[in-house]
Design a protein around this motif. Structure first.
Motif, PDB file in Angstrom:
ATOM      1  N   ARG A 268       0.831  -1.209   0.000  1.00 26.57           N
ATOM      2  CA  ARG A 268       0.000   0.000   0.000  1.00 26.57           C
ATOM      3  C   ARG A 268       0.863   1.257   0.000  1.00 26.57           C
ATOM      4  N   LYS A 269       1.925   1.241   0.783  1.00 23.58           N
ATOM      5  CA  LYS A 269       2.805   2.412   0.839  1.00 23.58           C
ATOM      6  C   LYS A 269       3.520   2.618  -0.494  1.00 23.58           C
ATOM      7  N   ALA A 272       1.222   4.025  -3.146  1.00 28.31           N
ATOM      8  CA  ALA A 272       0.923   5.446  -2.957  1.00 28.31           C
ATOM      9  C   ALA A 272       1.828   6.326  -3.821  1.00 28.31           C
ATOM     10  N   SER A 273       2.981   5.790  -4.219  1.00 28.66           N
ATOM     11  CA  SER A 273       3.911   6.524  -5.094  1.00 28.66           C
ATOM     12  C   SER A 273       3.755   6.135  -6.557  1.00 28.66           C
ATOM     13  N   SER A 274       2.635   5.500  -6.912  1.00 28.92           N
ATOM     14  CA  SER A 274       2.442   5.032  -8.284  1.00 28.92           C
ATOM     15  C   SER A 274       2.530   6.174  -9.290  1.00 28.92           C
ATOM     16  N   ILE A 356      11.513   3.297   1.839  1.00 26.47           N
ATOM     17  CA  ILE A 356      12.023   2.555   2.995  1.00 26.47           C
ATOM     18  C   ILE A 356      12.246   3.492   4.175  1.00 26.47           C
ATOM     19  N   ALA A 357      12.890   4.634   3.932  1.00 26.61           N
ATOM     20  CA  ALA A 357      13.139   5.597   5.007  1.00 26.61           C
ATOM     21  C   ALA A 357      11.829   6.098   5.605  1.00 26.61           C
ATOM     22  N   ASN A 358      10.861   6.399   4.759  1.00 31.11           N
ATOM     23  CA  ASN A 358       9.562   6.872   5.224  1.00 31.11           C
ATOM     24  C   ASN A 358       8.827   5.788   6.011  1.00 31.11           C
ATOM     25  N   ASP A 359       8.869   4.557   5.510  1.00 33.29           N
ATOM     26  CA  ASP A 359       8.184   3.441   6.156  1.00 33.29           C
ATOM     27  C   ASP A 359       8.791   3.150   7.530  1.00 33.29           C
TER      28      ASP A 359
END
Length: 536
Positions: A268-269, A272-274, A356-359
């Protein structure tokens, strides 16, 4: 509640089936050893649970890992009577009374699961007037326990789902960390061999100003060093840090539930950047690839023109005896197709690092408050390992930009080849004449492209530092990383700006190589050599 040094969860009275109950208990870490603060040491994974059951099995035969994996999956596979008894001992923390209660609770949950599965099959069989006959004559698919025809219909529906560029791009980095780097390396080698067969790998050309310049394909660092060394290393590091976070470490946060829940949350995360993936795809393939090839390579080959420096791609204009215009057009077309795909994947890698950093930052914020100091230290170690991967990729991105700007600056100079040009530049600091820096007036699109790469890679690095910074204890480590990035960016910006720039460039390249070998930069507080920290 703690029993025998393990985290105990009383049997629920909600009447759920086996899959629902098993998912809640494994996510909570029921039956796992507790730490000094009384919290379980993370959720159960298939490997951990299979080892625990094997250790308590008096028969010594243990249990197959595949069987335990089926319990974790959302399927129609239940649990046998003997395995129910062993699982009750795990959840009962080897306490006789608690084990007895859990064996009864698991037995009821197993019965509810079997009843639900039976009702589901009846629903499937009543879907069509001929479904009973088809079920009798169709072999069962052992992975789902439903008719193979129905499973095939489900697979067809899944294949008809909308195409996801984000998921497809991410999949290229999954699997073996060598797959993508080796593919890029092989493409660069193939281009090198093709240039050799065409005779443009090592070609000197007399410019209109009267000096001789090496314009061979293998002498261009933006096509050799970039795609033979820096890009493959970049892809290998991105694949490694993606697997480290998504497969190894993300599951260790209890808030993420089981493997399926963690994978769904990551998907899902990423989805979101699709929109970002599509924008990057269009820019890299359409504009940086097709349009740039037409305007910089194809049209000058057809129409001629001196606004661009003569290099291996435009050699057919001035030396048609070496390579013809059709050959040059075809070779440059393949080269630019390969180049734009590689740079699309490069920016995909940056998007994955950003995600990855955001997650990790979001999960850490949700997990830090109720936990103790030891838990926070373990989360910080994961953040350091992720940040070191981002740091390595940032260094490689700047090295890519350096090669691109070096090539375009050299083509506008009067150096005979790029090596002698750099060596001569170093000598200028000692008072030699500055003739080497007289440049021709050529358009250099590589300057703009390389600047975009520097800005993109530095943005991801700064975002990672701002989201994954772990306090004053690691301030020196972050300061070292940032200082090296600033030096590399400065070295890039000053290429060709003054006599002796190559000395600063050499210092930057030396520190870049050292940073790739030791991303911890000698910091002693990282633990386990600064990489792969302990499991939560």
């Amino acid at each position: 509640m703690i029993k025998n040094g393990k985290y105990f969860v009383p049997p629920p009275k909600d009447g759920g089936d086996f899959k629902e109950l098993f998912k809640r208990l494994t996510s909570a870490g029921a039956g796992r050893p507790v730490d000094k603060d009384g919290f379980p040491q993370g959720p159960w994974t298939p490997d951990l649970l299979a080892d625990a059951i094997t250790q308590i099995d008096a028969r010594g035969s243990g249990i197959e890992l595949r069987t335990v994996q089926l319990w974790f999956q959302d399927n129609d596979k239940g649990i046998g009577t003997e395995n129910t008894r062993l699982l009750a001992r795990i959840f009962g923390c080897d306490d006789p009374e608690a084990t007895s209660e859990w064996q009864a609770a698991l037995g009821v949950a197993r019965s509810h699961f079997v009843s639900r599965r039976r009702n589901k099959r009846r629903t499937v069989e009543s879907y069509s007037p001929r479904s009973v006959d088809r079920a009798e004559n169709t072999p069962l698919d052992i992975s789902t326990d439903i008719p193979a025809g129905t499973a095939q219909d489900a697979n067809t529906k899944r294949s008809m789902r909308r195409f996801s560029l984000a998921a497809s791009s991410e999949s290229l980095f999954m699997g073996s960390p060598l797959n993508l780097p080796v593919s890029v390396f092989a493409g660069a080698v193939a281009l090198g061999f093709t240039s050799y067969f065409l005779g443009i790998h090592n070609v000197s050309f007399e410019q209109s100003e009267g000096y001789i310049k090496q314009v061979g394909f293998l002498w261009a660092p933006n096509w050799t060093f970039v795609f033979i060394a820096f890009m493959p290393l970049f892809f290998a590091f991105v694949a490694d840090i993606l697997a480290y976070w998504k497969i190894e470490r993300r599951l260790n946060f209890p808030s993420q539930g089981g493997q399926k829940e963690s994978s769904d949350a990551w998907t899902r995360k990423l989805e979101a950047s699709s929109y970002t993936f599509w924008i990057v795809f269009i820019i890299c393939i359409i504009f940086a690839g097709i349009f740039q090839w037409i305007s910089i390579r194809l049209l000058p080959l057809i129409q001629g023109g001196d606004e661009y420096a003569t290099d291996w791609g435009r050699l057919a204009i001035k030396r048609p005896e070496v390579i013809t215009v059709p050959e040059a057009a075809m070779f440059t077309g393949f080269a630019y197709l390969y180049m734009c795909i590689c740079f699309y994947l490069f920016f995909v890698g940056l998007i994955l690092l950003y995600t990855i950093a955001n997650d990790l930052s979001d999960i850490r914020s949700a997990s830090m408050h109720p936990r103790g100091a030891d838990h926070r230290r373990k989360i910080n170690k994961i953040g350091i390992a992720v940040m070191q991967g981002i740091f390595r990729c940032t260094v490689l991105g700047i090295l890519v930009a350096m090669c691109m700007k070096l090539q375009s600056t050299y083509m506008a100079s009067i150096g005979s080849n790029i090596v002698s040009w750099l060596v001569r530049d170093m000598s200028l600091i000692f008072g030699a004449d500055d003739e080497i820096h007289n440049v021709a007036d050529y358009i250099a699109p590589n300057h703009f492209t390389s600047l975009l790469i520097v800005l993109a890679t530095c943005f991801v690095f700064m975002y990672g530092v701002s989201r994954l910074g772990v306090g004053n204890s690691m301030f020196i480590h972050w300061a070292k990383m940032s200082a090296i990035i600033v030096l590399l960016v400065t070295s890039y910006a000053l290429i060709g700006a003054f006599a002796g720039f190559s000395i600063l460039l050499s210092i930057g390249v030396f520190l870049a190589i050292y940073s790739l070998l030791d991303p911890g930069l000698g910091t002693a507080q990282l633990g386990e050599q600064g990489h792969k920290p302990d499991v939560l």
